[in-house]
Design an enzyme around this catalytic site. Structure first.
Site, PDB file in Angstrom:
ATOM      1  N   ALA A 196      -4.544  -7.087  17.515  1.00 30.45           N
ATOM      2  CA  ALA A 196      -4.358  -6.493  18.845  1.00 30.45           C
ATOM      3  C   ALA A 196      -3.186  -5.511  18.835  1.00 30.45           C
ATOM      4  CB  ALA A 196      -4.117  -7.601  19.872  1.00 30.45           C
ATOM      5  N   THR A 202      -6.445  -0.910  10.780  1.00 27.39           N
ATOM      6  CA  THR A 202      -7.166  -1.954  10.037  1.00 27.39           C
ATOM      7  C   THR A 202      -8.549  -2.215  10.646  1.00 27.39           C
ATOM      8  OG1 THR A 202      -7.152  -4.346   9.636  1.00 27.39           O
ATOM      9  CG2 THR A 202      -5.786  -3.590  11.431  1.00 27.39           C
ATOM     10  N   ASP A 203      -9.452  -2.705   9.809  1.00 31.35           N
ATOM     11  CA  ASP A 203     -10.788  -3.074  10.319  1.00 31.35           C
ATOM     12  C   ASP A 203     -10.699  -4.258  11.282  1.00 31.35           C
ATOM     13  OD1 ASP A 203     -10.205  -5.070   8.455  1.00 31.35           O
ATOM     14  OD2 ASP A 203     -12.056  -4.837   7.300  1.00 31.35           O
ATOM     15  N   GLU A 204      -9.563  -4.964  11.268  1.00 29.66           N
ATOM     16  CA  GLU A 204      -9.441  -6.145  12.139  1.00 29.66           C
ATOM     17  C   GLU A 204      -9.418  -5.773  13.611  1.00 29.66           C
ATOM     18  OE1 GLU A 204      -6.960  -9.298  10.861  1.00 29.66           O
ATOM     19  OE2 GLU A 204      -6.968  -8.636   8.793  1.00 29.66           O
ATOM     20  N   ILE A 253       0.849  -1.210   0.000  1.00 32.10           N
ATOM     21  CA  ILE A 253       0.000   0.000   0.000  1.00 32.10           C
ATOM     22  C   ILE A 253       0.883   1.258   0.000  1.00 32.10           C
ATOM     23  CG2 ILE A 253      -1.956   1.172   1.076  1.00 32.10           C
ATOM     24  CD1 ILE A 253      -2.656  -1.443   2.486  1.00 32.10           C
ATOM     25  N   TYR A 266      -1.962  -9.869  15.482  1.00 28.66           N
ATOM     26  CA  TYR A 266      -1.791  -8.752  14.524  1.00 28.66           C
ATOM     27  C   TYR A 266      -2.794  -7.644  14.847  1.00 28.66           C
ATOM     28  CZ  TYR A 266      -2.752  -6.112  10.216  1.00 28.66           C
ATOM     29  OH  TYR A 266      -3.008  -5.107   9.305  1.00 28.66           O
ATOM     30  N   ASN A 276     -14.920 -15.983   0.717  1.00 23.72           N
ATOM     31  CA  ASN A 276     -13.627 -16.387   0.141  1.00 23.72           C
ATOM     32  C   ASN A 276     -13.797 -17.358  -1.021  1.00 23.72           C
ATOM     33  OD1 ASN A 276     -12.295 -14.739   1.875  1.00 23.72           O
ATOM     34  ND2 ASN A 276     -11.767 -16.342   3.342  1.00 23.72           N
ATOM     35  N   ASN A 323      -7.173  -4.768   1.415  1.00 25.87           N
ATOM     36  CA  ASN A 323      -6.751  -4.099   0.176  1.00 25.87           C
ATOM     37  C   ASN A 323      -6.309  -5.129  -0.854  1.00 25.87           C
ATOM     38  OD1 ASN A 323      -5.361  -0.841   0.678  1.00 25.87           O
ATOM     39  ND2 ASN A 323      -6.740  -1.859   2.080  1.00 25.87           N
ATOM     40  N   LYS A 347      -2.089  -3.817  16.213  1.00 22.54           N
ATOM     41  CA  LYS A 347      -2.493  -2.623  15.454  1.00 22.54           C
ATOM     42  C   LYS A 347      -3.365  -1.714  16.319  1.00 22.54           C
ATOM     43  CE  LYS A 347      -1.884  -1.656  11.667  1.00 22.54           C
ATOM     44  NZ  LYS A 347      -0.774  -0.882  11.015  1.00 22.54           N
TER      45      LYS A 347
HETATM   46  N1  LIG Z   1      -3.042  -5.129   3.102  1.00 23.23           N
HETATM   47  C1  LIG Z   1      -4.223  -4.905   3.653  1.00 23.23           C
HETATM   48  O1  LIG Z   1      -5.231  -5.497   3.252  1.00 23.23           O
HETATM   49  C2  LIG Z   1      -4.357  -3.906   4.771  1.00 23.23           C
HETATM   50  C3  LIG Z   1      -5.645  -3.567   5.218  1.00 23.23           C
HETATM   51  C4  LIG Z   1      -5.781  -2.616   6.233  1.00 23.23           C
HETATM   52  C5  LIG Z   1      -4.659  -2.027   6.774  1.00 23.23           C
HETATM   53  N2  LIG Z   1      -3.424  -2.385   6.337  1.00 23.23           N
HETATM   54  C6  LIG Z   1      -2.257  -1.722   6.918  1.00 23.23           C
HETATM   55  O2  LIG Z   1      -1.567  -1.068   5.854  1.00 23.23           O
HETATM   56  C7  LIG Z   1      -0.167  -1.016   6.127  1.00 23.23           C
HETATM   57  C8  LIG Z   1       0.622  -1.542   4.935  1.00 23.23           C
HETATM   58  O3  LIG Z   1       0.245  -2.889   4.672  1.00 23.23           O
HETATM   59  P1  LIG Z   1       0.737  -3.651   3.373  1.00 23.23           P
HETATM   60  O4  LIG Z   1      -0.311  -4.622   3.022  1.00 23.23           O
HETATM   61  O5  LIG Z   1       1.203  -2.665   2.363  1.00 23.23           O
HETATM   62  O6  LIG Z   1       1.986  -4.469   3.941  1.00 23.23           O
HETATM   63  P2  LIG Z   1       3.396  -4.793   3.297  1.00 23.23           P
HETATM   64  O7  LIG Z   1       3.939  -5.912   4.122  1.00 23.23           O
HETATM   65  O8  LIG Z   1       3.305  -4.966   1.835  1.00 23.23           O
HETATM   66  O9  LIG Z   1       4.229  -3.484   3.592  1.00 23.23           O
HETATM   67  C9  LIG Z   1       4.749  -3.181   4.859  1.00 23.23           C
HETATM   68  C10 LIG Z   1       6.090  -2.485   4.662  1.00 23.23           C
HETATM   69  O10 LIG Z   1       6.564  -2.095   5.951  1.00 23.23           O
HETATM   70  C11 LIG Z   1       7.943  -2.420   6.041  1.00 23.23           C
HETATM   71  N3  LIG Z   1       8.260  -2.633   7.455  1.00 23.23           N
HETATM   72  C12 LIG Z   1       7.807  -3.642   8.260  1.00 23.23           C
HETATM   73  N4  LIG Z   1       8.308  -3.500   9.502  1.00 23.23           N
HETATM   74  C13 LIG Z   1       9.083  -2.377   9.479  1.00 23.23           C
HETATM   75  C14 LIG Z   1       9.863  -1.721  10.441  1.00 23.23           C
HETATM   76  N5  LIG Z   1       9.967  -2.192  11.696  1.00 23.23           N
HETATM   77  N6  LIG Z   1      10.537  -0.605  10.092  1.00 23.23           N
HETATM   78  C15 LIG Z   1      10.478  -0.134   8.814  1.00 23.23           C
HETATM   79  N7  LIG Z   1       9.754  -0.728   7.847  1.00 23.23           N
HETATM   80  C16 LIG Z   1       9.064  -1.827   8.173  1.00 23.23           C
HETATM   81  C17 LIG Z   1       8.121  -3.668   5.207  1.00 23.23           C
HETATM   82  O11 LIG Z   1       9.487  -3.829   4.796  1.00 23.23           O
HETATM   83  C18 LIG Z   1       7.171  -3.396   4.051  1.00 23.23           C
HETATM   84  O12 LIG Z   1       7.812  -2.730   2.993  1.00 23.23           O
HETATM   85  C19 LIG Z   1       0.041  -1.816   7.416  1.00 23.23           C
HETATM   86  O13 LIG Z   1       0.119  -0.885   8.477  1.00 23.23           O
HETATM   87  C20 LIG Z   1      -1.229  -2.649   7.548  1.00 23.23           C
HETATM   88  O14 LIG Z   1      -1.520  -2.923   8.894  1.00 23.23           O
HETATM   89  C21 LIG Z   1      -3.241  -3.315   5.347  1.00 23.23           C
END
Ligand SMILES: NC(=O)c1ccc[n+]([C@@H]2O[C@H](COP(=O)([O-])OP(=O)(O)OC[C@H]3O[C@@H](n4cnc5c(N)ncnc54)[C@H](O)[C@@H]3O)[C@@H](O)[C@H]2O)c1
Length: 338
Positions: free
Chosen positions: A154, A128-130, A16, A152, A251, A182, A156
């Site tokens: 908890a 997140t909605d979770e 994202i 996860y 799903n 997403n 967040k």
């Molecule tokens: N993917 C989904 O469906 C979804 C839905 C709701 C919320 N989110 C939130 O969106 C955000 C991004 O999710 P995503 O799906 O793009 O995940 P992703 O795993 O693709 O990206 C996460 C990025 O964070 C980096 N990262 C992880 N730990 C780190 C740290 N300690 N220091 C620096 N960088 C770090 C990783 O290297 C990675 O590039 C997250 O906060 C997630 O909780 C995701």
């Protein structure tokens, strides 16, 4: 000429975050973007290749839990969007500790540095909605009870509440988003949609947890980006905003839609053991966000087609990531159906 707005995007080499960087450069002039990312297993520097020679872009490799690196990345920034997180529910059940560290302590480290900045405008904490837990009927509003049911979710919730406390205690302009699942370009291929597309590209079966009856609301990543951009400008400090598409689907239905788009038949569905404590359904009421003028652009039909096409056209992106993927994801993380 007006001064450049200086953004810090943490986790910007991930799914994202990198889509948001693309969105920012497409939509805005007069910006400078710094990405801070530790380049964990799900990150790909290829996501940021278009900016490697861009004078308005800087990449810092580092951990959001490391106060020295965070101080460097944060210096002079006005807007922070924190995408950096440990994200996979299955992994959090296997090994919760890293989730608590990044998703709570890492958020705290960013907040501490943000409150030292002059002219600081906005800290967006991507949640997140979770955090709500599951809902069998109806939809969660931002003031619904939060009952996260896995490490996860908890963690967040812990991170976003620390962020809220910095708003209340230190007046830091914090806005929290709670987004639905997403999907779209450049999602790590352990996530269900890219996992299924890439498995099918290789003629492999797709592992469906349990009976596949769980329901999710699918949000195309660009729609998430437009919501975040709007909230930077119009989000009220200290508030939470749900971001969902209202595109609910079980799903198994999602799996059938992917099979159809890939021209494959249902014999490739493999029902496998379910995730422990698997949330049955999430659903978000997004009227608070819509009142600010947000409207989603993509329904699931269009978004899925775009996503399948992207993975078909970007094998060079996903093959190296898929090669190193924990094989449990490919065949069913929790093993054979009992
Ligand atoms: N993917 C989904 O469906 C979804 C839905 C709701 C919320 N989110 C939130 O969106 C955000 C991004 O999710 P995503 O799906 O793009 O995940 P992703 O795993 O693709 O990206 C996460 C990025 O964070 C980096 N990262 C992880 N730990 C780190 C740290 N300690 N220091 C620096 N960088 C770090 C990783 O290297 C990675 O590039 C997250 O906060 C997630 O909780 C995701």
């Amino acid at each position: 000429m007006s001064k450049k707005i200086k953004y810090l995007i943490t986790g910007g080499a991930g799914f994202i975050g990198s889509n948001f960087v693309h969105y920012l450069f497409r939509k805005h002039k007069n910006i400078h973007v710094c990405v801070l990312d530790k380049l964990g297993y799900s990150a790909s520097l290829a996501n940021l290749k278009p900016y490697q020679d861009c004078k308005d872009f800087e990449f810092i490799k580092g951990d959001i839990c490391d106060d020295k690196v965070v101080a460097k990345a944060m210096a002079g920034r006005q807007v922070v969007i924190n995408f950096a997180a440990e994200v996979a529910v299955d992994r959090s059940i296997d090994d919760p500790q890293s989730f608590l560290k990044t998703d709570i302590f890492g958020v705290y480290t960013l907040l501490e540095e943000a409150r030292k900045q002059k002219n600081f405008k906005k800290f967006i904490q991507i949640s997140t909605d979770e955090v709500y837990g599951q809902i069998l009927k109806g939809s969660f509003k931002e003031n619904s009870e939060t009952l996260p049911r896995n490490p996860y979710a908890a963690s967040k919730l812990g991170g976003e509440r620390i962020a809220y406390s910095f708003f209340k205690t230190y007046n830091l302009p914090v806005v929290i988003t709670r987004a639905a699942n997403n999907y779209g370009p450049a999602a790590y291929p352990e996530k269900v949609i890219p996992l299924f597309i890439t498995n099918l590209s290789d003629g492999l079966a797709v592992p469906v947890y349990g009976q596949g009856k769980q329901m999710r609301d699918w949000l195309y990543v660009e729609d998430h980006c437009t919501a975040i951009d709007l909230l930077i400008k119009k989000g009220q400090d200290g508030e939470v905003y749900n971001v969902g598409a209202g595109e609910e689907c079980t799903n198994i239905e999602l799996t059938r839609r992917i099979l159809k788009l890939m021209g494959k038949d249902q014999s490739l569905i493999n029902f496998v053991a379910d995730r422990p404590g698997h949330d049955f359904r999430y659903s978000l009421d997004c009227s608070k966000l819509k009142k600010l003028g947000w409207k989603q652009k993509y329904n699931l039909t269009d978004g899925l087609k775009l996503t399948v096409d992207w993975y078909k056209n970007n094998e060079a992106w996903w093959r190296p990531l898929k090669k190193n993927l924990d094989q449990r994801f490919v065949s069913g993380f929790w093993g054979e159906k009992k």
